[in-house]
Design an enzyme around this catalytic site. Structure first.
Site, short mmCIF file in Angstrom:
data_model
loop_
_atom_site.label_atom_id
_atom_site.label_comp_id
_atom_site.label_asym_id
_atom_site.label_seq_id
_atom_site.Cartn_x
_atom_site.Cartn_y
_atom_site.Cartn_z
CB CYS A 8 27.91 38.71 33.97
SG CYS A 8 29.41 38.97 34.97
CG HIS A 12 28.20 33.84 34.12
ND1 HIS A 12 27.93 34.47 32.93
CD2 HIS A 12 29.19 34.54 34.73
CE1 HIS A 12 28.75 35.52 32.81
NE2 HIS A 12 29.51 35.57 33.89
#
Length: 512
Positions: free
Chosen positions: A340, A432
């Site tokens: 991310c 994630h």
């Protein structure tokens, strides 16, 4: 049963989250329809929840863990207010899963009535659907400077008539003073709800503790409902990265002749540090959270995790010398992955008029992409494949997106759309939770072992991360069942706070 309970704490990280999860698992195993609740959480460890309308939203990762303890999928109502700190002075406000504002200490007061109303309504609704709702407080209820307008601790307990137990961490020292002081600083109406104590993280002979338990019961008129022993197996799904030690998890011994050493950079605004937990569950994998360039130099694999302040944390990487250590690691042909915000830092450029409002800044230049921040946050649960046909799933929480470049993808969505990037031994993804996919994690570790030249390390073929998490939740349930007065907990949940609990002076300022 038709009640609820609030688990408060003498401090942050006293054990509220794990005790709440343990009570939830204990009740669930006994057939009680139970749900968790935290009115307001301040954490950058969050997870995407898909609501009944198909819309994605965020709640704290700890509440998703507590939902699993209840045998439930996560629900946006379990954590109706989530504050995600982006700096020391401001936080993004997530209300019922959706980012609605950015607040500072100065303007939080104006927004608080709306947040409180939403939280109270969510709890009331849950109590009509579940036999019991186990609520978790935040920080300490004795933060008397914040009592006015509170809807997370005693404000919530008073509004909903919740009996409250206070947990204290004896490992920090001063637990009896902390328990007494927590009660004695509350006003009478709040004290009337404080129904007992739990002591957490005790090591040693319980007999040596008994005189203190007797004295605190006499001094407050409230019992200690039990003493939970220190347990090294409790480390999953921490609410905050500061709850972790320097070494994450308790991995078993290696299957081969060598350990694999993974360094996760502990960014100032690290988000979803939980992404590394699945790696730490693997035998022979040492996962270390670090801010030391020397530990980057010594690592076989480096992970740059997510960040709530990508550009700011990238500046910090450069100022601390960690960026140079990352470049040296990559230049040596060792594996590096960004997740991310960490993926965004690896780009050639980052254009951010949303989060930092710094415009265009240079990235680390290790992946051939450009990243642009958009005003709308991506909140989705994703599925796809990696390394050809290896299944992988995860979730996305980000404003930034790849706006230029055509790299080799790390992953592909189920429809074949590419995601992430790979360049040599450097890779990145916005997903994630991808390492919770067992086959993907094993394949990543196999490739990383080869790239790092760690030929004596053998990837275990049988680790099941879902089973690891379930065992951890059962450990919490066992601790509650074996070390707490569960009959007393039943009575509190079913009947509410006992009548006639004594007032402990001096009480809150201005209290009668």
């Amino acid at each position: 049963m038709s009640g609820g309970l609030l688990v408060a704490g003498t401090t942050s990280d006293a054990g509220k989250s794990v005790l709440t999860a343990g009570i939830c698992r204990w009740l669930h195993r006994r057939g009680v329809k139970v749900a968790p609740f935290k009115a307001q959480n301040m954490s950058n460890n969050s997870v995407v929840v898909v609501g009944p309308d198909g819309r994605g939203g965020e709640i704290g990762r700890a509440q998703a863990m507590q939902a699993a303890a209840c045998g439930l999928p996560p629900d946006i109502r379990f954590n109706p207010v989530l504050l995600k700190p982006g700096s020391d002075m401001s936080s993004q406000v997530v209300l019922l899963g959706e980012a609605v504002d950015t607040v500072t200490a100065a303007n939080y007061r104006q927004l608080r009535p709306r947040l409180a109303e939403t939280a109270h309504a969510a709890l009331a609704q849950l109590r009509t659907e579940y036999d019991a709702v186990i609520c978790e407080g935040a920080g300490s209820p004795a933060e008397i400077n914040l009592r006015d307008g509170d809807f997370v601790n005693m404000g919530l307990a008073r509004q909903a008539g919740l009996p409250t137990i206070v947990v204290g961490d004896i490992d920090r020292g001063g637990v009896f003073a902390a328990l007494f002081g927590t009660v004695a600083l509350l006003e009478p109406q709040d004290q009337a709800l404080i129904s007992g104590f739990v002591i957490n993280k005790f090591r040693g002979d319980p007999g040596l503790l008994q005189p203190g338990l007797d004295m605190i019961a006499r001094a407050t008129g409230r019992p200690v409902h039990g003493v939970l022993p220190f347990d090294l197996d409790i480390w999953l799904d921490a609410e905050d990265s500061l709850a972790y030690g320097r070494v994450l998890g308790r991995p078993g011994p290696p299957r081969g002749s060598q350990w694999l050493r993974i360094a996760v950079i502990r960014l100032p605004r690290i988000s979803n540090a939980t992404d590394a937990e699945a790696l730490a569950a693997e035998p022979g994998v040492q996962v270390r959270l670090t801010i030391e360039p020397a530990e980057i130099a010594d690592a076989d694999v480096v992970v740059i995790p997510g960040s709530k302040a990508t550009v700011s944390d990238l500046t910090w990487l450069r100022e601390t010398g960690l960026a140079d250590a990352v470049h040296t690691h990559a230049a040596a042909g060792k594996p590096l992955i960004g997740i991310c915000g960490g993926f965004q830092m690896l780009a050639e450029t980052i254009h951010d008029d949303v989060e930092s409002r710094r415009g265009t800044v240079p990235g680390l230049g290790l992946l051939p992409v450009g990243v642009t921040f958009g005003p709308r946050k991506t909140l989705v649960r994703s599925r796809g494949t990696a390394y050809g046909e290896v299944p992988v799933h995860g979730y996305e929480i980000h404003h930034g997106f790849v706006s230029s470049g055509d790299p080799e993808p790390l992953l592909r969505y189920a429809d074949g759309t590419p995601e992430g990037a790979v360049s040599g031994t450097v890779c990145g993804t916005h997903w994630h939770g991808a390492f919770e996919s067992d086959e993907f994690r094993r394949r990543f570790l196999t490739e990383a072992t080869r790239q790092a030249g760690r030929h004596g390390f053998v990837v275990a073929p049988d680790t099941r991360y879902g089973a690891v998490r379930e065992r951890a939740l059962d450990v919490l349930g066992d601790l509650v069942e074996n070390h707490l007065d569960t009959d007393a907990l039943w009575r509190l949940i079913d009947e509410g706070p006992p009548a006639g609990l004594p007032f402990i002076p001096p009480g809150a300022p201005g209290a009668a």
